[in-house]
Design a protein around this motif. Structure first.
Motif, PDB file in Angstrom:
ATOM      1  N   SER A   1       0.850  -1.181   0.000  1.00  0.00           N
ATOM      2  CA  SER A   1       0.000   0.000   0.000  1.00  0.00           C
ATOM      3  C   SER A   1       0.888   1.234   0.000  1.00  0.00           C
ATOM      4  N   VAL A   2       0.593   2.172  -0.899  1.00  0.00           N
ATOM      5  CA  VAL A   2       1.334   3.424  -0.980  1.00  0.00           C
ATOM      6  C   VAL A   2       0.332   4.568  -0.922  1.00  0.00           C
ATOM      7  N   ASP A   3       0.515   5.468   0.012  1.00  0.00           N
ATOM      8  CA  ASP A   3      -0.365   6.619   0.189  1.00  0.00           C
ATOM      9  C   ASP A   3      -0.337   7.477  -1.078  1.00  0.00           C
ATOM     10  N   PRO A   4      -1.501   7.722  -1.717  1.00  0.00           N
ATOM     11  CA  PRO A   4      -1.508   8.563  -2.919  1.00  0.00           C
ATOM     12  C   PRO A   4      -0.936   9.958  -2.680  1.00  0.00           C
ATOM     13  N   ALA A   5      -0.969  10.423  -1.441  1.00  0.00           N
ATOM     14  CA  ALA A   5      -0.421  11.750  -1.148  1.00  0.00           C
ATOM     15  C   ALA A   5       1.090  11.797  -1.349  1.00  0.00           C
ATOM     16  N   ARG A   6       1.737  10.662  -1.489  1.00  0.00           N
ATOM     17  CA  ARG A   6       3.190  10.646  -1.677  1.00  0.00           C
ATOM     18  C   ARG A   6       3.592  11.051  -3.101  1.00  0.00           C
ATOM     19  N   GLY A   7       2.633  11.089  -4.023  1.00  0.00           N
ATOM     20  CA  GLY A   7       2.901  11.602  -5.356  1.00  0.00           C
ATOM     21  C   GLY A   7       3.996  10.856  -6.092  1.00  0.00           C
ATOM     22  N   LYS A   8       4.917  11.620  -6.726  1.00  0.00           N
ATOM     23  CA  LYS A   8       5.973  11.004  -7.526  1.00  0.00           C
ATOM     24  C   LYS A   8       6.896  10.137  -6.678  1.00  0.00           C
ATOM     25  N   ALA A   9       7.108  10.535  -5.428  1.00  0.00           N
ATOM     26  CA  ALA A   9       7.904   9.689  -4.537  1.00  0.00           C
ATOM     27  C   ALA A   9       7.197   8.358  -4.307  1.00  0.00           C
ATOM     28  N   GLY A  10       5.870   8.397  -4.232  1.00  0.00           N
ATOM     29  CA  GLY A  10       5.100   7.177  -4.095  1.00  0.00           C
ATOM     30  C   GLY A  10       5.205   6.296  -5.333  1.00  0.00           C
TER      31      GLY A  10
ATOM     32  N   VAL B   1       6.390   2.468  -5.512  1.00  0.00           N
ATOM     33  CA  VAL B   1       5.672   1.372  -6.168  1.00  0.00           C
ATOM     34  C   VAL B   1       6.639   0.541  -7.003  1.00  0.00           C
ATOM     35  N   ARG B   2       7.443   1.211  -7.825  1.00  0.00           N
ATOM     36  CA  ARG B   2       8.380   0.501  -8.691  1.00  0.00           C
ATOM     37  C   ARG B   2       9.381  -0.307  -7.870  1.00  0.00           C
ATOM     38  N   ARG B   3       9.920   0.302  -6.823  1.00  0.00           N
ATOM     39  CA  ARG B   3      10.911  -0.378  -5.996  1.00  0.00           C
ATOM     40  C   ARG B   3      10.313  -1.608  -5.313  1.00  0.00           C
ATOM     41  N   LEU B   4       9.077  -1.477  -4.821  1.00  0.00           N
ATOM     42  CA  LEU B   4       8.451  -2.587  -4.118  1.00  0.00           C
ATOM     43  C   LEU B   4       8.205  -3.778  -5.048  1.00  0.00           C
TER      44      LEU B   4
ATOM     45  N   ASN C   1     -10.306   8.740  -8.466  1.00  0.00           N
ATOM     46  CA  ASN C   1     -10.085   9.419  -9.743  1.00  0.00           C
ATOM     47  C   ASN C   1      -9.397  10.772  -9.581  1.00  0.00           C
ATOM     48  N   ASP C   2      -8.850  11.034  -8.405  1.00  0.00           N
ATOM     49  CA  ASP C   2      -8.046  12.229  -8.198  1.00  0.00           C
ATOM     50  C   ASP C   2      -6.782  12.106  -9.044  1.00  0.00           C
ATOM     51  N   ARG C   3      -6.542  13.067  -9.911  1.00  0.00           N
ATOM     52  CA  ARG C   3      -5.422  12.976 -10.850  1.00  0.00           C
ATOM     53  C   ARG C   3      -4.071  12.892 -10.133  1.00  0.00           C
ATOM     54  N   ARG C   4      -4.005  13.310  -8.892  1.00  0.00           N
ATOM     55  CA  ARG C   4      -2.742  13.211  -8.152  1.00  0.00           C
ATOM     56  C   ARG C   4      -2.325  11.763  -7.929  1.00  0.00           C
ATOM     57  N   ALA C   5      -3.307  10.844  -7.937  1.00  0.00           N
ATOM     58  CA  ALA C   5      -2.994   9.430  -7.744  1.00  0.00           C
ATOM     59  C   ALA C   5      -2.590   8.743  -9.043  1.00  0.00           C
ATOM     60  N   TYR C   6      -2.756   9.414 -10.166  1.00  0.00           N
ATOM     61  CA  TYR C   6      -2.527   8.761 -11.448  1.00  0.00           C
ATOM     62  C   TYR C   6      -1.067   8.369 -11.668  1.00  0.00           C
ATOM     63  N   VAL C   7      -0.138   9.077 -11.039  1.00  0.00           N
ATOM     64  CA  VAL C   7       1.275   8.702 -11.210  1.00  0.00           C
ATOM     65  C   VAL C   7       1.534   7.314 -10.631  1.00  0.00           C
ATOM     66  N   LEU C   8       0.744   6.909  -9.618  1.00  0.00           N
ATOM     67  CA  LEU C   8       0.876   5.562  -9.060  1.00  0.00           C
ATOM     68  C   LEU C   8       0.289   4.532 -10.022  1.00  0.00           C
TER      69      LEU C   8
END
Length: 290
Positions: free
Chosen positions: A98-107, A111-114, A135-142
Motif C-alpha cells: 500500500s502506498v499513500d496517494p499523497a506521496r505523489g511522484k515519490a510514491g 511502487v516501482r521499488r516494491l 479518480n483524483d489525478r494526483r494518484a494517477y502517477v501511481l
C-alpha cells in the motif's frame, strides 16, 4: 510459488494489522471501532501467525497493510515487512503493498521499488482512510507505474468498519468509496487490473455495472458474511461475473472459516464455486500456465 494443487482456496483480502515489532497499522481509536463493528477480539496476528493460520487451512492468502499516514498521522506496517514474510512463507502468502496517494511522484518510485526489488504482486488502496477519491489525478502517477508493471490495484469500496460507531465515524468519510470513481480509473488505465473490494453498500449496483462494463475490473467478496450478500450480487456472481468474482474474507476482521461456512449455504452453481474460491484468483495473479 503457490502450489495450486495443494491449496483449496485463495483468500484475496487479508490485513497485516500488526508488525512483528508490535506496531499497529491503525490508531487506537480506529482499531477499537473496527473491532466493535466486526465483533472480533484478539484480532492482531503477526504476519508469521497469519502464515501459520492459512497453512493449517490449506489456503493461500493475499496480505497487505494500508498506508494512510498523510491523513491519519499513523505509520503503516512496513510494506517491506509484508514482502519479507511472504518470501519466508511462499507456500501461503502473496504480498501486496500500500502506498499513500499523497506521496505523489515519490510514491510512484516506491511502487516501482516494491515490485522490482521486493516482489510485491499488487497494491491496496483504502480511499476512506486515505481520504482521496480514486479518480483524483494526483494518484494517477501511481496507477501509471502499476499498469506498466502489470500489477493489480485493489480499491476498498462501500461502507467501512474503520471508524464505525466512533464519534463522527473517527473522521472517516464514506464519500470516497463510491465505485463510480474507480470507473474513471478503469477507463483511463485500460491495461490496469482493478479489484473492487467488498459488496459496495450502498453502491452495489454501481459496482456490478462497472465490473460488467470494464473488462479488467473484478469484485472481491470480502468484508461481509455471505449470508448478507445482496441478491443481485449472488445473481451476477452466478452468471455474468462468474469469471470475475473472488473469494476474500477480510481476515482477521472476518475469519475464512466463518465466510466459507456461510458461502456454502448460498445458491451458487457447482461449476461456479471453484472459480470464486480459487480459479479466478489464480488466473488474475498469474499462477496458472494458461
Amino acid at each position: 510459488m503457490i502450489d495450486l494443487d495443494a491449496v483449496t482456496a485463495i483468500d484475496m483480502h487479508t490485513h497485516a494489522e500488526v508488525s512483528e515489532r508490535g506496531d499497529h497499522s491503525l490508531s487506537a481509536e480506529l482499531d477499537a471501532a473496527a473491532g466493535a463493528y466486526f465483533k472480533t477480539e484478539h484480532r492482531h496476528p503477526t504476519l508469521s501467525q497469519i502464515a501459520a493460520y492459512y497453512r493449517e487451512r490449506r489456503m493461500a492468502a493475499v496480505v497487505f497493510t494500508v498506508d494512510a499516514e498523510s491523513a491519519t498521522g499513523h505509520p503503516p506496517v512496513p510494506n517491506e515487512e509484508v514482502a519479507e514474510a511472504a518470501r519466508a512463507n511462499p507456500d501461503v502468502l502473496i504480498p501486496f503493498a500500500s502506498v499513500d496517494p499523497a506521496r505523489g511522484k515519490a510514491g510512484a518510485r516506491q511502487v516501482r521499488r516494491l515490485v522490482e526489488e521486493h516482489g510485491v504482486r499488487g497494491f491496496k488502496f483504502h480511499p476512506n482512510v486515505q481520504a482521496f477519491h480514486p479518480n483524483d489525478r494526483r494518484a494517477y502517477v501511481l496507477y501509471e507505474v502499476m499498469e506498466e508493471l502489470g500489477v493489480p490495484a485493489v480499491f476498498h469500496t462501500g461502507q467501512t468498519g474503520i471508524g464505525a460507531g466512533a464519534p463522527g465515524g473517527g473522521g472517516i468519510r464514506l464519500k470516497y468509496s463510491n465505485p463510480m470513481d474507480v470507473d474513471d480509473v478503469a477507463a483511463d488505465f485500460p491495461g490496469l487490473t482493478i479489484i473492487l473490494a467488498h459488496p459496495s453498500f450502498p453502491w452495489q449496483d454501481e459496482a456490478l455495472a462497472v465490473a460488467t462494463h470494464k473488462p479488467k475490473v473484478y469484485i472481491d467478496l470480502s468484508g461481509w458474511s455471505p449470508k448478507y450478500f445482496p441478491p443481485q450480487l449472488v445473481q451476477y456472481a452466478n452468471s455474468l461475473l462468474k469469471d470475475k468474482v473472488l473469494f476474500g474474507s477480510d481476515y482477521p476482521m472476518i475469519s475464512p472459516d466463518r465466510w466459507l461456512a456461510d458461502f456454502a449455504k448460498l445458491p451458487i452453481k457447482d461449476e461456479v464455486r471453484p472459480k470464486i474460491l480459487k480459479e479466478n484468483a489464480a488466473r488474475l495473479l498469474g499462477l496458472t500456465r494458461d
